[in-house]
Design an enzyme around this catalytic site. Structure first.
Site, PDB file in Angstrom:
ATOM      1  N   TYR A  38       9.474  12.621  11.619  1.00 45.32           N
ATOM      2  CA  TYR A  38       8.340  13.419  11.303  1.00 45.32           C
ATOM      3  C   TYR A  38       8.979  14.605  10.490  1.00 45.32           C
ATOM      4  CZ  TYR A  38       3.926  12.392  13.998  1.00 45.32           C
ATOM      5  OH  TYR A  38       2.821  11.890  14.531  1.00 45.32           O
ATOM      6  N   GLU A  90       6.418  17.121   8.896  1.00 47.32           N
ATOM      7  CA  GLU A  90       5.297  17.921   8.357  1.00 47.32           C
ATOM      8  C   GLU A  90       5.674  19.210   7.195  1.00 47.32           C
ATOM      9  OE1 GLU A  90       5.146  16.847  11.357  1.00 47.32           O
ATOM     10  OE2 GLU A  90       3.322  16.714  12.134  1.00 47.32           O
ATOM     11  N   ASP A 128      -8.373   9.966 -12.176  1.00 41.39           N
ATOM     12  CA  ASP A 128      -7.655   9.012 -11.094  1.00 41.39           C
ATOM     13  C   ASP A 128      -7.114   7.854 -12.035  1.00 41.39           C
ATOM     14  OD1 ASP A 128      -7.059   6.796  -9.571  1.00 41.39           O
ATOM     15  OD2 ASP A 128      -9.017   7.118  -8.440  1.00 41.39           O
ATOM     16  N   THR A 165      -2.518   5.833  -7.158  1.00 41.59           N
ATOM     17  CA  THR A 165      -1.541   5.061  -6.267  1.00 41.59           C
ATOM     18  C   THR A 165      -0.222   4.877  -6.689  1.00 41.59           C
ATOM     19  OG1 THR A 165      -2.797   2.884  -7.215  1.00 41.59           O
ATOM     20  CG2 THR A 165      -3.712   3.930  -5.019  1.00 41.59           C
ATOM     21  N   LYS A 208       0.215  -0.170  -7.772  1.00 36.06           N
ATOM     22  CA  LYS A 208      -0.637  -1.038  -8.666  1.00 36.06           C
ATOM     23  C   LYS A 208       0.285  -1.240  -9.712  1.00 36.06           C
ATOM     24  CE  LYS A 208      -5.274   0.296  -7.470  1.00 36.06           C
ATOM     25  NZ  LYS A 208      -5.262   1.480  -6.470  1.00 36.06           N
ATOM     26  N   ARG A 259       3.051   0.709  -1.317  1.00 38.13           N
ATOM     27  CA  ARG A 259       1.660   1.139  -0.902  1.00 38.13           C
ATOM     28  C   ARG A 259       1.472   2.653  -0.636  1.00 38.13           C
ATOM     29  NH1 ARG A 259      -2.635  -1.721  -1.088  1.00 38.13           N
ATOM     30  NH2 ARG A 259      -1.280  -3.579  -1.734  1.00 38.13           N
TER      31      ARG A 259
HETATM   32  N1  DSN Z   1      -8.561  -1.767  -4.163  1.00 35.34           N
HETATM   33  C1  DSN Z   1      -8.226  -1.102  -5.272  1.00 35.34           C
HETATM   34  C2  DSN Z   1      -8.381  -1.889  -6.538  1.00 35.34           C
HETATM   35  O1  DSN Z   1      -8.661  -2.868  -6.492  1.00 35.34           O
HETATM   36  O2  DSN Z   1      -9.080  -1.345  -7.518  1.00 35.34           O
HETATM   37  C3  DSN Z   1      -8.510   0.295  -5.366  1.00 35.34           C
HETATM   38  O3  DSN Z   1      -9.955   0.342  -4.641  1.00 35.34           O
END
Ligand code: DSN
Length: 411
Positions: free
Chosen positions: A51, A53, A196, A222, A225, A231
Site C-alpha cells: 500500500y 497512498e 486525451d 493510457t 496502447k 495496462r
Molecule cells: N478501449 C480503448 C479503445 O479501444 O480505444 C479505449 O476505450
C-alpha cells in the site's frame, strides 16, 4: 509459472490458452499491444503487496523506500519522454485519468466541449451513458466531410457555449490534430485545454507525431496502447495544475496506487526512451499507410480519407454491404481480431455499426512490415467478400496462423 501450474490448473490453463490465442492470432485492435518480458516481470513483482497512498516522500504508510524509488523513476522517465512539467503515474487506467482531470479542473455543471463519439471521440468524453456526463455538461464538435475537424464550428460552439474546458483527443480518429488551433480557440473564450492522447502516446514518444504536451494545460493517456506499457493511465500537466491533479487523484478519486503497475510503467518508459522505439513508431506509420493504400485498392471506403496515425476506420457496410458486426465475426473466424466501430453520423446502431477500426501497433511489435500488411489486407478483403464460405475462411485461418508463427511472441 511452475507454482501456478501446480496449485491452480484452471487459472493456469486459461493463461496458457490466452498466450496461444495471442501467439497465433493477428491482433488488429488499434488500442492493443504486447508488452516486453521485462514489463511482465515488473507487473508480477512483489510491489503488488504494498500500500502506498500519497506520493513519493509524502505517503500515509511506512515501508516506502522502494515504492518511492520506482515511482520517481516512472515520473522522471515520463517527464523526459514527453517534456512534461508535472506527471502523475498513478491513474489506474484511461477512464479514471479523464475523470480525475475533470474533477481537478471543473465544478459539477461546468461545460466541456469534446469530440462527438461517432466522429472519433471516446465514451469518457461525455457520452450520455457515463458518470461524467451526469456531472458535467458536454457539448460536441464534429469533423467535416473531408475528415478534418471543423475548427470553424468548434470556434463558433466555444463562443456560444463558453466551455470551461476544451477537450481534444479520440479513440477512432485518424488525422493529426491542429493543437495550436485548439489553444487559440480556448484562449479566446478563457477555457482550459485538455487532450486525451491515449491512442497516439507511443507515436508521440517515438517522435513521429507532434507532442501535444507543450500545447495543452493537461494531457491524459493510457500507457498500454501504442506506448506499449502495462495496462494503466497517466496525467501530464503544467505545474499550475499539478496540485489540483494530485489531490483529485488521491484522496479525491483513487485509493492505493498499484506500484507493481507503476514499476511496469517505469520499465516501459525506459524502453520508449531508446532509439529502437523511434524505429518502432516509424514502422507503425509506414504499416498504417500501407494498410490504407491496400484497402483502398480493394475498394474499401476509408473514413477521414485515410490515416496519419496507427489506424484506419473503414466503412465496411458502405464498401462491401457487410455490417461492422458481421465483419468482426467473419474476421474472428480467420484469426484476425479487430473491432466494429461507428463511422461519422452512422445510420446504423452502436452494436451493429457500419464500420470496423483496424490498427497496426501490435503486429508492428511482432516485427511485421509492409510485405505482411499487404497479405493481411488481402485476407481481410477475401474473408469479407466470402464471409459465408466456411471452407474459404478455414483456408485463410490456416495461412494467418502460419504467418503469425513466423513472428513469434514470448518465445
Ligand atoms: N478501449 C480503448 C479503445 O479501444 O480505444 C479505449 O476505450
Amino acid at each position: 509459472m511452475k507454482n501456478l501450474k501446480k496449485q491452480d490448473r484452471e487459472v493456469y490453463k486459461s493463461i496458457m490458452g490466452e498466450l496461444k490465442r495471442q501467439q497465433e492470432g493477428m491482433e488488429l485492435i488499434a488500442s492493443e499491444n504486447y508488452v516486453s518480458e521485462a514489463v511482465l516481470e515488473a507487473l508480477g513483482s512483489v510491489f503488488t503487496n504494498k500500500y502506498s497512498e500519497g506520493y513519493p516522500g509524502k505517503r500515509y504508510y511506512g515501508g516506502q523506500e522502494y515504492t518511492d524509488v520506482v515511482e520517481n523513476l516512472a515520473i522522471k522517465r515520463a517527464k523526459k519522454l514527453f517534456q512534461a512539467e508535472h506527471v502523475n503515474v498513478q491513474p489506474l487506467s484511461g477512464a479514471p485519468a479523464n475523470m480525475i482531470a475533470y474533477m481537478a479542473l471543473l465544478q459539477p455543471g461546468d461545460t466541456i466541449l469534446g469530440m462527438d463519439l461517432s466522429h472519433g471521440g471516446h465514451l469518457t468524453h461525455g457520452h450520455p451513458v457515463t458518470l461524467s456526463a451526469q456531472i458535467y455538461n458536454f457539448v460536441r464538435y464534429k469533423t467535416k466531410k473531408n475528415g478534418l475537424i471543423d475548427y470553424k464550428e468548434l470556434e463558433a460552439m466555444a463562443i456560444k457555449h463558453k466551455p470551461k474546458l476544451i477537450l481534444a483527443g479520440f479513440s477512432a480518429y485518424t488525422r493529426q490534430l491542429n493543437y495550436a488551433k485548439f489553444r487559440s480557440i480556448a484562449k479566446k473564450v478563457g477555457a482550459i485545454t485538455m487532450m486525451d492522447m491515449a491512442h497516439i502516446a507511443g507515436l508521440v514518444a517515438g517522435k513521429v507525431i507532434t507532442n501535444p504536451v507543450p500545447y495543452f494545460d493537461v494531457v491524459t493517456t493510457t500507457t498500454h496502447k501504442t506506448l506499449r506499457g502495462p495496462r494503466g493511465g497517466m496525467i501530464l500537466c503544467k505545474e499550475k495544475y499539478a496540485q489540483a491533479i494530485d489531490k483529485a487523484l488521491f484522496p479525491g478519486f483513487q485509493g492505493g496506487p498499484h506500484e507493481n503497475n507503476i514499476a511496469g510503467k517505469a520499465v516501459a518508459f525506459g524502453e520508449a526512451l531508446k532509439p529502437s522505439f523511434k524505429r518502432y513508431a516509424q514502422q507503425i506509420l509506414k504499416n498504417a499507410k500501407t494498410l490504407e493504400k491496400e484497402l483502398k485498392k480493394y475498394g474499401f471506403k476509408l473514413m477521414f480519407g485515410g490515416t496519419d496515425n496507427h489506424m484506419v476506420l473503414v466503412d465496411v457496410f458502405g464498401s462491401k454491404g457487410i455490417s461492422g458486426k458481421e465483419a468482426e465475426v467473419a474476421l474472428d473466424k480467420v484469426g484476425i481480431t479487430l473491432n466494429k466501430n461507428m463511422i461519422p453520423d452512422d445510420p446504423r446502431k452502436p452494436l451493429d455499426p457500419s464500420g470496423v477500426r483496424i490498427g497496426v501497433p501490435a503486429i508492428t511489435t511482432r516485427g511485421m512490415k509492409e510485405k505482411e500488411i499487404k497479405k493481411i489486407a488481402n485476407w481481410i478483403n477475401d474473408a469479407l467478400e466470402n464471409h459465408q464460405d466456411t471452407k474459404k475462411l478455414k483456408l485463410i485461418h490456416k495461412e494467418v496462423i502460419s504467418l503469425c508463427k513466423k513472428f513469434p511472441l514470448y518465445k
